[in-house]
Design a protein around this motif. Sequence first.
Motif, PDB file in Angstrom:
ATOM      1  N   LEU A  63       0.753  -1.053   0.062  1.00 38.57           N
ATOM      2  CA  LEU A  63       0.039  -0.115  -0.116  1.00 38.57           C
ATOM      3  C   LEU A  63       0.952   1.386  -0.054  1.00 38.57           C
ATOM      4  CD1 LEU A  63      -2.977   1.216   0.211  1.00 38.57           C
ATOM      5  CD2 LEU A  63      -2.741   0.859   2.787  1.00 38.57           C
ATOM      6  N   LEU A  64       1.956   1.312   0.857  1.00 34.00           N
ATOM      7  CA  LEU A  64       2.766   2.340   0.969  1.00 34.00           C
ATOM      8  C   LEU A  64       3.569   2.773  -0.415  1.00 34.00           C
ATOM      9  CD1 LEU A  64       4.070   1.962   4.559  1.00 34.00           C
ATOM     10  CD2 LEU A  64       2.448   3.472   3.969  1.00 34.00           C
ATOM     11  N   ALA A  65       3.479   1.699  -1.144  1.00 28.52           N
ATOM     12  CA  ALA A  65       4.440   1.801  -2.411  1.00 28.52           C
ATOM     13  C   ALA A  65       3.848   2.863  -3.422  1.00 28.52           C
ATOM     14  CB  ALA A  65       4.394   0.544  -3.226  1.00 28.52           C
ATOM     15  N   TYR A  66       2.533   3.177  -2.975  1.00 31.88           N
ATOM     16  CA  TYR A  66       1.518   3.943  -4.073  1.00 31.88           C
ATOM     17  C   TYR A  66       0.960   5.437  -3.343  1.00 31.88           C
ATOM     18  CZ  TYR A  66       0.638   0.108  -6.884  1.00 31.88           C
ATOM     19  OH  TYR A  66       0.770  -1.138  -7.703  1.00 31.88           O
ATOM     20  N   LYS A  67       1.951   5.680  -2.095  1.00 35.18           N
ATOM     21  CA  LYS A  67       1.515   7.069  -1.376  1.00 35.18           C
ATOM     22  C   LYS A  67       1.659   8.313  -1.901  1.00 35.18           C
ATOM     23  CE  LYS A  67       5.494   7.666   1.146  1.00 35.18           C
ATOM     24  NZ  LYS A  67       6.388   7.710   2.484  1.00 35.18           N
ATOM     25  N   ASN A  68       2.697   8.266  -2.940  1.00 39.19           N
ATOM     26  CA  ASN A  68       3.096   9.364  -3.797  1.00 39.19           C
ATOM     27  C   ASN A  68       2.392   9.621  -5.096  1.00 39.19           C
ATOM     28  OD1 ASN A  68       4.621  10.332  -1.673  1.00 39.19           O
ATOM     29  ND2 ASN A  68       6.453   9.218  -2.411  1.00 39.19           N
ATOM     30  N   ASP A  69       1.527   8.577  -5.378  1.00 40.17           N
ATOM     31  CA  ASP A  69       0.984   8.377  -6.661  1.00 40.17           C
ATOM     32  C   ASP A  69      -0.483   8.994  -6.490  1.00 40.17           C
ATOM     33  OD1 ASP A  69       3.042   6.964  -7.641  1.00 40.17           O
ATOM     34  OD2 ASP A  69       2.057   4.824  -7.812  1.00 40.17           O
ATOM     35  N   ASP A  70      -0.979   9.528  -7.440  1.00 40.39           N
ATOM     36  CA  ASP A  70      -2.355  10.075  -7.489  1.00 40.39           C
ATOM     37  C   ASP A  70      -3.258   9.093  -7.817  1.00 40.39           C
ATOM     38  OD1 ASP A  70      -4.489  12.029  -7.419  1.00 40.39           O
ATOM     39  OD2 ASP A  70      -4.146  12.478  -9.601  1.00 40.39           O
ATOM     40  N   ILE A  71      -3.498   8.315  -6.546  1.00 36.68           N
ATOM     41  CA  ILE A  71      -4.556   7.251  -6.747  1.00 36.68           C
ATOM     42  C   ILE A  71      -5.796   7.880  -6.159  1.00 36.68           C
ATOM     43  CG2 ILE A  71      -4.768   4.903  -5.648  1.00 36.68           C
ATOM     44  CD1 ILE A  71      -2.744   4.914  -7.819  1.00 36.68           C
ATOM     45  N   LYS A  72      -6.783   7.381  -6.706  1.00 41.63           N
ATOM     46  CA  LYS A  72      -8.246   7.900  -6.227  1.00 41.63           C
ATOM     47  C   LYS A  72      -8.912   6.537  -6.164  1.00 41.63           C
ATOM     48  CE  LYS A  72      -7.875  12.298  -8.326  1.00 41.63           C
ATOM     49  NZ  LYS A  72      -7.775  12.991  -7.134  1.00 41.63           N
ATOM     50  N   LEU A  73      -9.704   6.407  -4.925  1.00 41.26           N
ATOM     51  CA  LEU A  73     -10.924   5.439  -4.871  1.00 41.26           C
ATOM     52  C   LEU A  73     -12.051   5.825  -5.189  1.00 41.26           C
ATOM     53  CD1 LEU A  73      -9.238   3.803  -1.337  1.00 41.26           C
ATOM     54  CD2 LEU A  73      -8.452   3.278  -3.835  1.00 41.26           C
ATOM     55  N   PHE A  74     -12.818   5.167  -6.115  1.00 34.55           N
ATOM     56  CA  PHE A  74     -14.158   5.754  -6.459  1.00 34.55           C
ATOM     57  C   PHE A  74     -15.014   4.707  -5.987  1.00 34.55           C
ATOM     58  CE2 PHE A  74     -11.649   8.118  -9.388  1.00 34.55           C
ATOM     59  CZ  PHE A  74     -12.256   9.427  -9.384  1.00 34.55           C
ATOM     60  N   PHE A  75     -16.101   5.166  -5.304  1.00 37.65           N
ATOM     61  CA  PHE A  75     -17.428   4.317  -5.015  1.00 37.65           C
ATOM     62  C   PHE A  75     -18.673   5.071  -5.493  1.00 37.65           C
ATOM     63  CE2 PHE A  75     -13.853   4.396  -1.728  1.00 37.65           C
ATOM     64  CZ  PHE A  75     -13.769   2.831  -1.527  1.00 37.65           C
ATOM     65  N   LYS A  76     -19.411   3.989  -5.840  1.00 35.32           N
ATOM     66  CA  LYS A  76     -21.041   4.320  -6.230  1.00 35.32           C
ATOM     67  C   LYS A  76     -21.762   4.178  -5.310  1.00 35.32           C
ATOM     68  CE  LYS A  76     -19.031   2.688 -10.681  1.00 35.32           C
ATOM     69  NZ  LYS A  76     -19.126   1.997 -11.907  1.00 35.32           N
ATOM     70  N   LEU A  77     -22.633   5.353  -5.064  1.00 34.10           N
ATOM     71  CA  LEU A  77     -23.738   5.342  -4.570  1.00 34.10           C
ATOM     72  C   LEU A  77     -25.048   4.534  -5.375  1.00 34.10           C
ATOM     73  CD1 LEU A  77     -23.915   8.844  -2.400  1.00 34.10           C
ATOM     74  CD2 LEU A  77     -23.858   6.389  -1.395  1.00 34.10           C
ATOM     75  N   ILE A  78     -25.393   3.603  -5.051  1.00 32.01           N
ATOM     76  CA  ILE A  78     -26.483   2.793  -5.878  1.00 32.01           C
ATOM     77  C   ILE A  78     -28.074   2.583  -4.871  1.00 32.01           C
ATOM     78  CG2 ILE A  78     -27.126   0.783  -7.236  1.00 32.01           C
ATOM     79  CD1 ILE A  78     -24.678   2.237  -8.272  1.00 32.01           C
ATOM     80  N   LYS A  79     -28.924   2.945  -5.412  1.00 27.78           N
ATOM     81  CA  LYS A  79     -30.202   2.967  -4.898  1.00 27.78           C
ATOM     82  C   LYS A  79     -30.586   1.251  -4.864  1.00 27.78           C
ATOM     83  CE  LYS A  79     -32.717   5.506  -7.589  1.00 27.78           C
ATOM     84  NZ  LYS A  79     -33.644   6.539  -8.111  1.00 27.78           N
ATOM     85  N   THR A  80     -30.894   0.860  -3.725  1.00 30.39           N
ATOM     86  CA  THR A  80     -31.422  -0.550  -3.443  1.00 30.39           C
ATOM     87  C   THR A  80     -32.808  -0.768  -3.763  1.00 30.39           C
ATOM     88  OG1 THR A  80     -31.437  -0.323  -0.835  1.00 30.39           O
ATOM     89  CG2 THR A  80     -29.277  -1.038  -1.942  1.00 30.39           C
ATOM     90  N   ASP A  81     -33.561   0.412  -3.641  1.00 30.82           N
ATOM     91  CA  ASP A  81     -35.047   0.248  -3.781  1.00 30.82           C
ATOM     92  C   ASP A  81     -35.585   1.719  -4.201  1.00 30.82           C
ATOM     93  OD1 ASP A  81     -36.169   1.822  -1.472  1.00 30.82           O
ATOM     94  OD2 ASP A  81     -35.305   0.118  -0.396  1.00 30.82           O
ATOM     95  N   HIS A  82     -36.646   1.676  -4.977  1.00 36.26           N
ATOM     96  CA  HIS A  82     -37.164   3.174  -4.935  1.00 36.26           C
ATOM     97  C   HIS A  82     -37.659   4.239  -4.241  1.00 36.26           C
ATOM     98  CE1 HIS A  82     -36.961   1.524  -9.235  1.00 36.26           C
ATOM     99  NE2 HIS A  82     -37.754   0.544  -9.059  1.00 36.26           N
ATOM    100  N   SER A  83     -37.697   3.637  -2.992  1.00 35.74           N
ATOM    101  CA  SER A  83     -38.013   4.413  -1.764  1.00 35.74           C
ATOM    102  C   SER A  83     -37.049   5.709  -1.534  1.00 35.74           C
ATOM    103  CB  SER A  83     -38.055   3.780  -0.649  1.00 35.74           C
ATOM    104  OG  SER A  83     -36.839   3.477  -0.057  1.00 35.74           O
ATOM    105  N   PHE A  84     -35.775   5.599  -2.270  1.00 39.66           N
ATOM    106  CA  PHE A  84     -34.814   6.410  -1.980  1.00 39.66           C
ATOM    107  C   PHE A  84     -35.139   7.990  -2.418  1.00 39.66           C
ATOM    108  CE2 PHE A  84     -31.381   9.594  -3.118  1.00 39.66           C
ATOM    109  CZ  PHE A  84     -30.582   9.416  -1.794  1.00 39.66           C
ATOM    110  N   SER A  85     -35.663   8.254  -3.630  1.00 38.61           N
ATOM    111  CA  SER A  85     -36.249   9.451  -4.276  1.00 38.61           C
ATOM    112  C   SER A  85     -37.255   9.821  -3.453  1.00 38.61           C
ATOM    113  CB  SER A  85     -36.528   9.109  -5.831  1.00 38.61           C
ATOM    114  OG  SER A  85     -35.342   8.714  -6.333  1.00 38.61           O
TER     115      SER A  85
END
Length: 280
Positions: A63-85
Amino acid sequence: MADYKKLVEISIYHSFFKNNECKNLSVIPSGDTKTVFHKTDLIFNTTGNKNTVYYNADFIESLLAYKNDDIKLFFKLIKTDHSFSACTELEPMQGKILYFDSSSTRNIEDQLYLNSSEFVTANDSKDVNDELFNNVLTRVERVKLPVGIICINLSDLILNDNLTDNKNHYAIQFKARQTYWRYNIIQTNNNPFHNLIIKDNRQNIEFSENESVKLSNGDQANRIISTQPIPHCQYQDQQFDLVGIKDNQETILMKQLETPDIKNVSKENNKRISELYIYC
């Protein structure tokens, strides 16, 4: 056995749900982020509304090998049912998607909130055609957008080769939808009262005076509406009583009136209305 420790935690809150724990969104790592996890021996786990990434303390060099790299962790927020909206106070955003970045946070009680205000608003969004999303959103997802994207910069999690979870608690807070509750009371007895009122036993919510109206089906009704929008919640606990007044005497006609369905909302003069029909 490997010794895994917490690298970062992302909590999703929503005031609609009990204990503010959001139950209709899931957090999913993007394809490229899963690849980073594999290379650095990171593990992703979800428990309730908490989404946690763990690192292998016995293999920390990967993990530390990448500390100076521009690494971005992307996560998606996904609706699990239609009630969210239906239960969320958030205007539709044509051509935009919610976006949260660890480089911009608010520190509240040892949690770093990713939303810019107290609750998520349209200000926490970007144009879906922003080049930032080129390798994040799939072709299908551009047609049916996720609720949002979370970006965690790996460099924000590593300080001087020190991995600690003391400052790596991120959070997002959604607000429950609020509507004006409008009761239409249709009287079926032969002894109508001189007036009808709705009382809040907790004295938090006030209602308008009774107004006589004709409904679309031709029925005559007494209409009473809250003077302020009322937040919806998973388990409504309002204690509104319908009271009839005759000869200056009050009589409770119905205790704990029905609460509205979050899906049945109309809009009138920029007001969201929850319509209810009561027969008494």
